[in-house]
Scaffold this active site. Structure first.
Site, PDB file in Angstrom:
ATOM      1  N   GLU A 115     -11.857  10.596   6.562  1.00  9.30           N
ATOM      2  CA  GLU A 115     -10.426  10.428   6.272  1.00  9.30           C
ATOM      3  C   GLU A 115      -9.855  11.776   5.902  1.00  9.30           C
ATOM      4  O   GLU A 115     -10.438  12.486   5.075  1.00  9.30           O
ATOM      5  CB  GLU A 115     -10.195   9.513   5.064  1.00  9.30           C
ATOM      6  CG  GLU A 115      -9.978   8.068   5.361  1.00  9.30           C
ATOM      7  CD  GLU A 115      -9.363   7.317   4.172  1.00  9.30           C
ATOM      8  OE1 GLU A 115      -8.580   7.924   3.408  1.00  9.30           O
ATOM      9  OE2 GLU A 115      -9.674   6.141   4.019  1.00  9.30           O
ATOM     10  N   GLU A 152     -13.648   3.699  -0.776  1.00  8.03           N
ATOM     11  CA  GLU A 152     -13.336   4.600  -1.898  1.00  8.03           C
ATOM     12  C   GLU A 152     -13.654   4.060  -3.284  1.00  8.03           C
ATOM     13  O   GLU A 152     -13.240   4.642  -4.287  1.00  8.03           O
ATOM     14  CB  GLU A 152     -11.863   5.060  -1.836  1.00  8.03           C
ATOM     15  CG  GLU A 152     -11.587   5.899  -0.592  1.00  8.03           C
ATOM     16  CD  GLU A 152     -10.166   6.476  -0.506  1.00  8.03           C
ATOM     17  OE1 GLU A 152      -9.329   6.147  -1.348  1.00  8.03           O
ATOM     18  OE2 GLU A 152      -9.919   7.268   0.431  1.00  8.03           O
ATOM     19  N   TRP A 158       0.859  -1.193   0.000  1.00  2.79           N
ATOM     20  CA  TRP A 158       0.000   0.000   0.000  1.00  2.79           C
ATOM     21  C   TRP A 158       0.890   1.236   0.000  1.00  2.79           C
ATOM     22  O   TRP A 158       2.119   1.106   0.037  1.00  2.79           O
ATOM     23  CB  TRP A 158      -0.923  -0.014   1.236  1.00  2.79           C
ATOM     24  CG  TRP A 158      -2.266   0.552   0.888  1.00  2.79           C
ATOM     25  CD1 TRP A 158      -2.701   1.825   1.111  1.00  2.79           C
ATOM     26  CD2 TRP A 158      -3.328  -0.137   0.223  1.00  2.79           C
ATOM     27  NE1 TRP A 158      -3.981   1.969   0.622  1.00  2.79           N
ATOM     28  CE2 TRP A 158      -4.376   0.790   0.065  1.00  2.79           C
ATOM     29  CE3 TRP A 158      -3.483  -1.432  -0.269  1.00  2.79           C
ATOM     30  CZ2 TRP A 158      -5.582   0.457  -0.555  1.00  2.79           C
ATOM     31  CZ3 TRP A 158      -4.681  -1.759  -0.889  1.00  2.79           C
ATOM     32  CH2 TRP A 158      -5.707  -0.812  -1.021  1.00  2.79           C
TER      33      TRP A 158
END
Ligand SMILES: *[C@@H]1O[C@H](CO)[C@@H](O)[C@H](O)[C@H]1NC(C)=O
Ligand SMILES: *[C@@H]1O[C@H](CO)[C@@H](O)[C@H](O)[C@H]1NC(C)=O
Ligand SMILES: *[C@@H]1O[C@H](CO)[C@@H](O)[C@H](O)[C@H]1NC(C)=O
Ligand SMILES: *[C@@H]1O[C@H](CO)[C@@H](O)[C@H](O)[C@H]1NC(C)=O
Ligand SMILES: *[C@@H]1O[C@H](CO)[C@@H](O)[C@H](O)[C@H]1NC(C)=O
Ligand SMILES: *[C@@H]1O[C@H](CO)[C@@H](O)[C@H](O)[C@H]1NC(C)=O
Ligand SMILES: *[C@@H]1O[C@H](CO)[C@@H](O)[C@H](O)[C@H]1NC(C)=O
Ligand SMILES: *[C@@H]1O[C@H](CO)[C@@H](O)[C@H](O)[C@H]1NC(C)=O
Length: 891
Positions: free
Chosen positions: A572, A475, A194
């Protein structure tokens, strides 16, 4: 061990009814059973741990080094390309084989695996989040049995599936040094890399394994729902009974016992005689109605206590008096509703009043939720369940006044222990389902596997009072609308598949199985109900009038509140910093690596241009000379200052906006880390707090004076009050300081107030046009009866790099003997700091002593401050004093 637990529980309830029973189950963990693991060609054959994983096993055996050191993420990648066979030898008794049912149960296999028992195939697995139950009655024998679990390379398995069911994106960006097609596997998505983490495509038996032996039926799961009505709580309990597929009837007695306040309890029970479904399961309900006053309400952290009540559920099979299956849950009594109603009911006929509000009403009160985002506690899933690590992170969240964490969709459904701790600490959980930043396949095999995954995890988790909401993915609505992965040419196809997975497949399961009726949001972020009206892929999934928002902006001045968007719920937002030198030195001992342009540093930074963004933010505010001999060390420190100040600005902005926009949540990205690398985290890998986490304690304080410097140069002042009582007749004291003196040049006091549970814009505004703004800063203090503490707050009218008068301080630090202020096993050492002038971002560190300061990163405006060093270790105060070092900002 299991046997003892059983005896105790039985004693509580059945003491006079039946003799103590002992279940015959066989724990297949490596504490009980000898396991080995070998690779495909047999060149490696080593002892193995269950539960565990291949990287841990290879490390323990000395085949590979510390996987998080240096470049070892790529240097050990061969591990992920091989085939690994785990072999366990276990012993079965005659007594065990007298039972009707023998089930081999894997609570978690990571991920694509084939299982053999005594050389006969018994099944296969392909979803790490699913419990696999195999009927092995006919394969077991008295004496030694051999169990083999063969794990295919996850990288290879993902590629094979992709050849048949390709879906975008193919690979993570090159800069992640990751692997492709994570979206093809039901495996922790972050294990293929990631932007904050390395790839470790693990394999292994990552959760417990056992053989269950019984004659009739067991309780597999229990779900609960407490409904509050007319002064009573009606508790609905649903037991999921499981039997062998060969036995179609479950016959026995189901009972439950609930312990209440004041050593009272209630018991209910009934005879059960039901046919099972095809999968061998049957559900049976029990209801308990209690008066409201025999339990206390469960509240999120900061809003009240977290009383939990023991619920025991038992099933005894008819004719098998010795066979009792039991479940013990600790439940809480609370109501939680996600409200999405016309915003004008809150904000009237204003811009903010358009659209829908989005907030959680808990026990009937709208509560502003503060917190962060949780990524796995470790890049190896089995270590991510480590209770010491999990507890450290969750208590740190509690200590920073957090009341909600979002368990992010690229990670795991966390351990039972994790949710139990959240129940105890009052940390609400926004639980994503584990789909993140990708399109996902929808072939039949994939969908069937997802269905099982969702069913099992809802049933495992839903009784936890801490769980507040489910979200289908992370998302993916935004990604499809924003064409992040080149999906635009086939938008309609991808949209159809999106709806098929999250709306048509997952949603009904959640709605049917979660007795507690929690909301299922299709995506995070989304516009909530508005996204659904717009066919699930909204025109603008970031519309500030609806739902939740993720917001990142690396280019604008992140210390400036005016850049941030209005939102109903910030789920976020973040900015990167580098981990401390102490933490980095656990990954590399080579001093040449400690440069921003070293290969090591480039390897660790997965965010494209990430270091440039950090440097640019630093350059806006702080003076950092490229040629400084301590450049790297200062850069790391300044990166943490910049991150802390950015998150302070954005978090306070969202809290302020409860007033004008009904913003009701602020969850910054991200709480924790999986390795020693630059990331958006507030806590470094290993548990050390960055400046951000200390700042969170202040910017999330229940009561806070929060000023906003406007573009005009004027300052608005908000009083934030996350309490059930109003603040009345308070004073906000504004002290104007020169940078070179601890004595304010001017002080002014203003009346202030705030209703309960509110942000209140105060009826005064400060104008700073008449003063020389290079030379001064403002300090805000609250004086209010009944408010025990409220941190100072500050306005720096000019970028710090250009302020005049800042002088090098003299700083004396004295540590005294620990006070009798104890909390658990923690010892508090008073640390007194004496200064002679204003100090910016005074940062205390102790080399090599585990623990943290009560506060840190101080803006020092008083000649003396006291903080505490909190540790579990007893050390002499002299020694502690000698190990304390400090840093601060000066140009
Ligand atoms: C066996 O496999 C390992 C790992 O893939 C490889 O490094 C090694 O060369 C192989 N050994 C033989 C004898 O083929
Ligand atoms: C349970 O139900 C089955 C099937 O209906 C029946 O044959 C059996 O007698 C019942 N057992 C009892 C104890 O009632
Ligand atoms: C228990 O309560 C639920 C929900 O109110 C209801 O649907 C169910 O019929 C009740 N079950 C029993 C056994 O009373
Ligand atoms: C299961 O049934 C067998 C055979 O009837 C019996 O010997 C055994 O004791 C039973 N086990 C339990 C746990 O009741
Ligand atoms: C809302 O305010 C606008 C502008 O002030 C006005 O034109 C409109 O009539 C108002 N609407 C309602 C429903 O009051
Ligand atoms: C969990 O982590 C702690 C701290 O790193 C370590 O000391 C402990 O041994 C670990 N526990 C287990 C069960 O691995
Ligand atoms: C840093 O050093 C280089 C080379 O000595 C020099 O060219 C440059 O001007 C210096 N930069 C600053 C900001 O002093
Ligand atoms: C705000 O202050 C002004 C001037 O002192 C006063 O006229 C006004 O009523 C105040 N408004 C509120 C809402 O207190």
């Amino acid at each position: 061990m299991k046997c003892n637990v059983m005896l105790f529980i039985v004693f509580l309830f059945y003491v006079k009814l039946i003799p103590a029973a002992c279940n015959l189950n066989l724990n297949l963990g490596s504490d009980h059973v000898v396991w080995t693991v070998k690779n495909k060609n047999g060149s490696i054959s080593i002892p193995a741990t269950v539960p565990g994983g291949i990287y841990s096993d290879l490390h323990k055996a000395g085949v590979i080094g510390d996987i998080l050191a240096g470049f070892n993420d790529v240097l050990t990648r061969w591990v992920a390309y091989d085939t690994w066979t785990y072999t366990g030898l276990f012993h079965v008794t005659e007594e065990q084989l007298t039972t009707n049912v023998a089930h081999l149960v894997f609570h978690g296999l990571d991920t694509v695996a084939f299982i053999e028992l005594n050389d006969a195939p018994v099944g296969a697995a392909n979803n790490m989040f699913v419990r696999y139950v195999f009927d092995v009655k006919k394969h077991l024998k008295v004496g030694v049995n051999e169990l083999k679990v063969v794990f295919q390379s996850p990288v290879e398995a993902a590629k094979q599936r992709s050849d048949k069911h390709f879906t975008l994106p193919a690979c993570v960006p090159d800069i992640y040094n990751g692997e492709c097609h994570a979206n093809q596997l039901r495996k922790m998505q972050a294990s293929f890399a990631w932007d904050w983490g390395p790839a470790f495509p693990s394999v292994g038996i990552w959760k417990p394994a056992e053989v269950e032996f019984y004659n009739g039926s067991i309780i597999r799961s229990v779900s609960t729902y407490a409904e509050r009505k007319n002064g009573k709580w009606k508790l609905n309990i649903k037991a999921y009974l499981e039997s062998s597929q060969e036995y179609k009837q479950i016959d026995g007695y189901l009972s439950a016992k609930l312990l209440l306040e004041g050593n009272q309890d209630v018991k209910v029970g009934k005879d059960v005689n039901v046919s099972t479904r095809e999968d061998g399961m049957a559900e049976v309900e029990l209801n308990i109605t209690i008066s409201e006053n025999v339990v206390r309400l469960w509240w999120p952290n900061g809003y009240g206590d977290q009383p939990l009540y023991d619920l025991f559920v038992f099933f005894s099979t008819r004719g098998n008096k010795n066979e009792i299956s039991q479940k013990h849950l600790r439940i809480g009594f609370r109501t939680i509703v996600l409200i999405q109603i016309d915003a004008s009911t809150k904000l009237g006929n204003t811009t903010g009043g358009q659209g829908l509000v989005f907030y959680f009403e808990i026990n009937g009160y709208p509560l502003f939720l503060k917190g962060s985002n949780w990524i796995p506690a470790d890049i190896l899933p089995e270590l991510g369940y480590n209770e010491t690590t999990v507890n450290g992170l969750l208590t740190a969240a509690r200590d920073a006044h957090m009341s909600m964490l979002r368990v992010w969709g690229g990670g795991l459904y966390e351990s039972d222990y994790f949710y139990e701790r959240c129940d105890q600490l009052g940390i609400l959980i926004w639980q994503d389902f584990l789909f993140a930043c990708a399109m996902y396949p929808v072939d039949t095999e994939f969908l069937e596997s997802v269905k099982t995954e969702v069913e099992q995890n809802i049933l495992r988790l839903q009784h936890h009072p801490s769980i507040a909401v489910w979200a289908g993915n992370n998302e993916n609505e935004g990604a499809l609308r924003g064409n992040w992965y080149d999906t635009q040419p086939q938008f309609e196809k991808y949209k159809e598949e999106y709806i098929k997975l999250y709306v048509e497949t997952m949603r009904p399961i959640v709605e049917n199985l979660d007795l507690d009726n929690r909301e299922y949001l299709v995506s995070s972020p989304s516009n909530g109900l508005e996204s659904e009206l717009e066919g699930y892929i909204a025109q603008n999934p970031s519309d500030p009038h609806y739902g939740d928002v993720h917001y990142y902006n690396y280019l604008a001045d992140n210390w400036d509140m005016n850049i941030y968007p209005k939102t109903r719920f910030g789920s976020e937002y973040g900015f990167q910093s580098w981990p401390s030198l102490a933490t980095t030195k656990t990954a590399t001992q080579d001093p040449n690596d400690l440069r921003l342009d070293s290969e090591y540093s480039k390897h660790r930074q997965h965010n494209p241009n990430g270091n440039d963004y950090i440097v640019q933010q630093i350059d806006r505010h702080l003076k950092l000379d490229q040629n400084d001999t301590n450049y790297y060390e200062k850069f790391v420190f300044y990166s943490q200052i910049t991150q802390a100040m950015a998150m302070k600005a954005e978090s306070e902005y969202y809290r302020q906006n409860q007033y004008e926009w009904y913003t009701m949540g602020a969850l910054y990205w991200q709480l924790n880390d999986v390795w020693q690398a630059p990331s958006w985290s507030g806590i470094e890998y290993g548990g050390k707090w960055k400046m951000l986490h200390y700042y969170a304690k202040w910017f999330f304080a229940p009561v806070l004076v929060s000023p906003r410097l406007l573009l005009t140069g004027d300052v608005d002042v908000y009083l934030l009050n996350d309490r059930f009582v109003p603040i009345i007749d308070a004073q906000v004291i504004v002290d104007v300081f020169n940078w070179n003196s601890l004595i304010p040049v001017k002080s002014q006091s203003y009346p202030a107030n705030a209703p309960a549970l509110s942000s209140n814009k105060q009826n005064f505004s400060l104008s700073m046009w008449d003063i020389n703004r290079d030379e001064i800063f403002l300090r805000f203090t609250l004086k209010a009866e009944g408010v025990s503490s409220s941190p100072y707050n500050f306005i720096f009218p000019k970028p710090l790099k250009s302020v005049k008068g800042l002088t090098t301080p003299s700083i004396k630090i004295k540590v005294s003997n620990p006070t009798d202020r104890l909390s658990g096993k923690q010892i508090y050492y008073p640390v007194d700091v004496q200064v002679n002038t204003v100090v910016l971002f005074l940062w205390l560190e102790t080399a090599g002593i585990e623990g943290q300061f009560e506060d840190n990163g101080f803006i020092v405006t008083n000649p003396y401050i006291r903080t505490y060093f909190i540790t579990k270790k007893r050390i002499s105060s002299e020694k502690l004093e000698r190990t304390i070092t400090h840093q601060y900002y000066i140009h």
